[in-house]
Design a protein around this motif. Structure first.
Motif, PDB file in Angstrom:
ATOM      1  N   ASN A 221       0.797  -1.226   0.000  1.00  0.00           N
ATOM      2  CA  ASN A 221       0.000   0.000   0.000  1.00  0.00           C
ATOM      3  C   ASN A 221       0.832   1.280   0.000  1.00  0.00           C
ATOM      4  OD1 ASN A 221      -2.404  -1.411  -0.156  1.00  0.00           O
ATOM      5  ND2 ASN A 221      -2.548  -1.625   2.075  1.00  0.00           N
ATOM      6  N   SER A 247      -4.230 -11.136  -4.379  1.00  0.00           N
ATOM      7  CA  SER A 247      -5.460 -10.358  -4.348  1.00  0.00           C
ATOM      8  C   SER A 247      -5.300  -9.036  -3.625  1.00  0.00           C
ATOM      9  CB  SER A 247      -6.664 -11.152  -3.822  1.00  0.00           C
ATOM     10  OG  SER A 247      -6.314 -12.054  -2.861  1.00  0.00           O
ATOM     11  N   GLU A 250      -3.933  -6.783  -6.276  1.00  0.00           N
ATOM     12  CA  GLU A 250      -4.975  -6.459  -7.259  1.00  0.00           C
ATOM     13  C   GLU A 250      -5.946  -5.430  -6.699  1.00  0.00           C
ATOM     14  OE1 GLU A 250      -4.918 -10.726  -9.654  1.00  0.00           O
ATOM     15  OE2 GLU A 250      -6.378 -10.386  -8.051  1.00  0.00           O
ATOM     16  N   ASN A 251      -6.352  -5.632  -5.433  1.00  0.00           N
ATOM     17  CA  ASN A 251      -7.301  -4.708  -4.803  1.00  0.00           C
ATOM     18  C   ASN A 251      -6.732  -3.310  -4.634  1.00  0.00           C
ATOM     19  OD1 ASN A 251      -9.110  -6.766  -4.664  1.00  0.00           O
ATOM     20  ND2 ASN A 251      -8.638  -7.292  -2.522  1.00  0.00           N
ATOM     21  N   ASN A 252      -5.418  -3.219  -4.509  1.00  0.00           N
ATOM     22  CA  ASN A 252      -4.796  -1.902  -4.376  1.00  0.00           C
ATOM     23  C   ASN A 252      -5.038  -1.059  -5.627  1.00  0.00           C
ATOM     24  OD1 ASN A 252      -2.258  -0.186  -5.135  1.00  0.00           O
ATOM     25  ND2 ASN A 252      -2.354  -0.191  -2.896  1.00  0.00           N
ATOM     26  N   GLY A 253      -5.008  -1.713  -6.803  1.00  0.00           N
ATOM     27  CA  GLY A 253      -5.377  -1.044  -8.046  1.00  0.00           C
ATOM     28  C   GLY A 253      -4.315  -0.178  -8.704  1.00  0.00           C
ATOM     29  N   LYS A 254      -3.171   0.010  -8.049  1.00  0.00           N
ATOM     30  CA  LYS A 254      -2.163   0.907  -8.625  1.00  0.00           C
ATOM     31  C   LYS A 254      -1.066   0.171  -9.396  1.00  0.00           C
ATOM     32  CE  LYS A 254      -2.855   4.472  -5.156  1.00  0.00           C
ATOM     33  NZ  LYS A 254      -2.442   4.874  -3.820  1.00  0.00           N
ATOM     34  N   TYR A 255      -1.179  -1.148  -9.424  1.00  0.00           N
ATOM     35  CA  TYR A 255      -0.133  -1.932 -10.085  1.00  0.00           C
ATOM     36  C   TYR A 255      -0.652  -2.534 -11.381  1.00  0.00           C
ATOM     37  CZ  TYR A 255       2.140  -1.697  -5.498  1.00  0.00           C
ATOM     38  OH  TYR A 255       2.719  -1.268  -4.331  1.00  0.00           O
ATOM     39  N   LYS A 256       0.245  -2.705 -12.364  1.00  0.00           N
ATOM     40  CA  LYS A 256      -0.142  -3.449 -13.569  1.00  0.00           C
ATOM     41  C   LYS A 256       0.313  -4.891 -13.393  1.00  0.00           C
ATOM     42  CE  LYS A 256       3.463  -1.027 -16.168  1.00  0.00           C
ATOM     43  NZ  LYS A 256       3.832  -0.249 -17.316  1.00  0.00           N
ATOM     44  N   GLN A 276       1.679   1.082 -12.234  1.00  0.00           N
ATOM     45  CA  GLN A 276       1.150   1.699 -13.452  1.00  0.00           C
ATOM     46  C   GLN A 276       1.806   3.064 -13.646  1.00  0.00           C
ATOM     47  OE1 GLN A 276      -3.033   1.873 -12.838  1.00  0.00           O
ATOM     48  NE2 GLN A 276      -3.292  -0.339 -13.136  1.00  0.00           N
ATOM     49  N   HIS A 279      -0.325   6.175 -11.785  1.00  0.00           N
ATOM     50  CA  HIS A 279      -0.930   5.818 -10.500  1.00  0.00           C
ATOM     51  C   HIS A 279      -1.268   7.043  -9.653  1.00  0.00           C
ATOM     52  CE1 HIS A 279       3.312   6.305  -9.325  1.00  0.00           C
ATOM     53  NE2 HIS A 279       2.899   6.534  -8.135  1.00  0.00           N
TER      54      HIS A 279
END
Ligand code: GLN
Length: 279
Positions: A221, A247, A250-256, A276, A279
């Motif tokens: 995070n 997971s 993935e849930n953090n959403g800032k990574y590719k 990403q 981000h």
């Protein structure tokens, strides 16, 4: 009086410790010889003083003290690291993390090693990647002393900087890659570990909280704030943590790219995530 040759002492000790390797390491250390020299000098007689000193070492081992703390060193990535009880003994599994960073570092120039301990990860990276700069961070001032000593020993202190502090907080700059072997053992599993580990190694280097993921979660995070775009996060994880770690990234959403890399025995071992661009 009984005559003890190196061969005889090796046989006796191997049986007593139930390990030929440990016997060899301890005898070599005690007699100040290289392991190979034990074979060349196998008929050399071990005198009374040497025997008495050796017995003290054997008793320490018999009481559970890890070999690495007795000899004060541990090999890692074909390099020798100073260790004492303030740092975790570097593990062979962690060599996989270093190899993955070496294979995937791309044009990454600045690497941070979080929870550097003996400095094993930071220093072996600096040694094998001569163009990089490494920042090693640890909460323990005693650990930082050891890591600095190791960096000097391996002549990379010019490219390795060590800072005392909590996780990523001491980073005032952004880095290209964050590597870490954080504590990831669930608290309730600590008591099931071997005595050598649970009674001798620093608990704060092992205990990862209730589900073992406290530090991994924080690293995942917080890392986006400290990574340059396309920055990479590589973390060593427990053999059964791959699914959960994947997971939470993935849930953090800032990574590719998010990948769980296995070790040689097929177990989950490393999280690799790339940030990403936007981000
Ligand atoms: N980075 C050090 C190592 O991998 C220490 C890790 C730790 O204390 N958890 O050996």
């Amino acid at each position: 009086m009984e005559v003890w040759t190196i061969t005889k002492l090796h046989k006796w000790t191997s049986r007593y410790l139930n390990s030929r390797l440990e016997a060899e390491i301890l005898i070599a250390y005690s007699l100040k010889l290289k392991r190979i020299e034990l074979y060349i000098n196998h008929e050399r007689v071990v005198n009374e003083k040497e025997l008495a000193d050796f017995k003290k070492l054997i008793q320490r081992r018999k009481q559970g003290e890890p070999i690495a703390y007795i000899t004060g060193t541990q090999p890692f990535m074909s390099l020798e690291f100073f260790v004492d009880r303030s740092v975790l003994i570097p593990r062979p599994e962690t060599e996989r993390l270093v190899e993955v960073v070496i294979d995937h570092h791309g044009s990454q120039l600045t690497i941070a090693d979080i929870g550097t301990g003996s400095g094993a990860i930071a220093i072996s990276l600096a040694k094998y990647l001569p163009e990089i700069k490494v920042i090693g961070i640890d909460t323990s001032p005693d650990a930082i002393k050891i890591s600095q000593k190791n960096a000097e020993h391996h002549k990379v202190s010019g490219r390795c900087e060590f800072r005392i502090g909590n996780l990523l907080e001491p980073l005032k700059e952004k880095v290209d890659l964050i590597a870490s072997n954080p504590p990831y053992i669930p608290t309730q599993d600590i008591e099931t570990l071997e005595t050598d580990v649970k009674d001798w190694e620093p608990i704060q280097a092992l205990d990862g909280g209730v589900d073992g993921l406290d530090y991994i979660r924080k690293l995942v995070n917080q890392a986006p704030d400290y990574l340059n775009s396309n920055g990479r996060l590589l973390i060593e994880i427990g053999f059964d943590q791959g699914g959960k770690v994947k997971s939470l990234v993935e849930n953090n959403g800032k990574y590719k790219t998010i990948e769980i890399i296995r070790d040689l025995s097929g177990k989950d071992r490393i999280l690799k995530a790339i940030l990403q661009n936007d981000h």
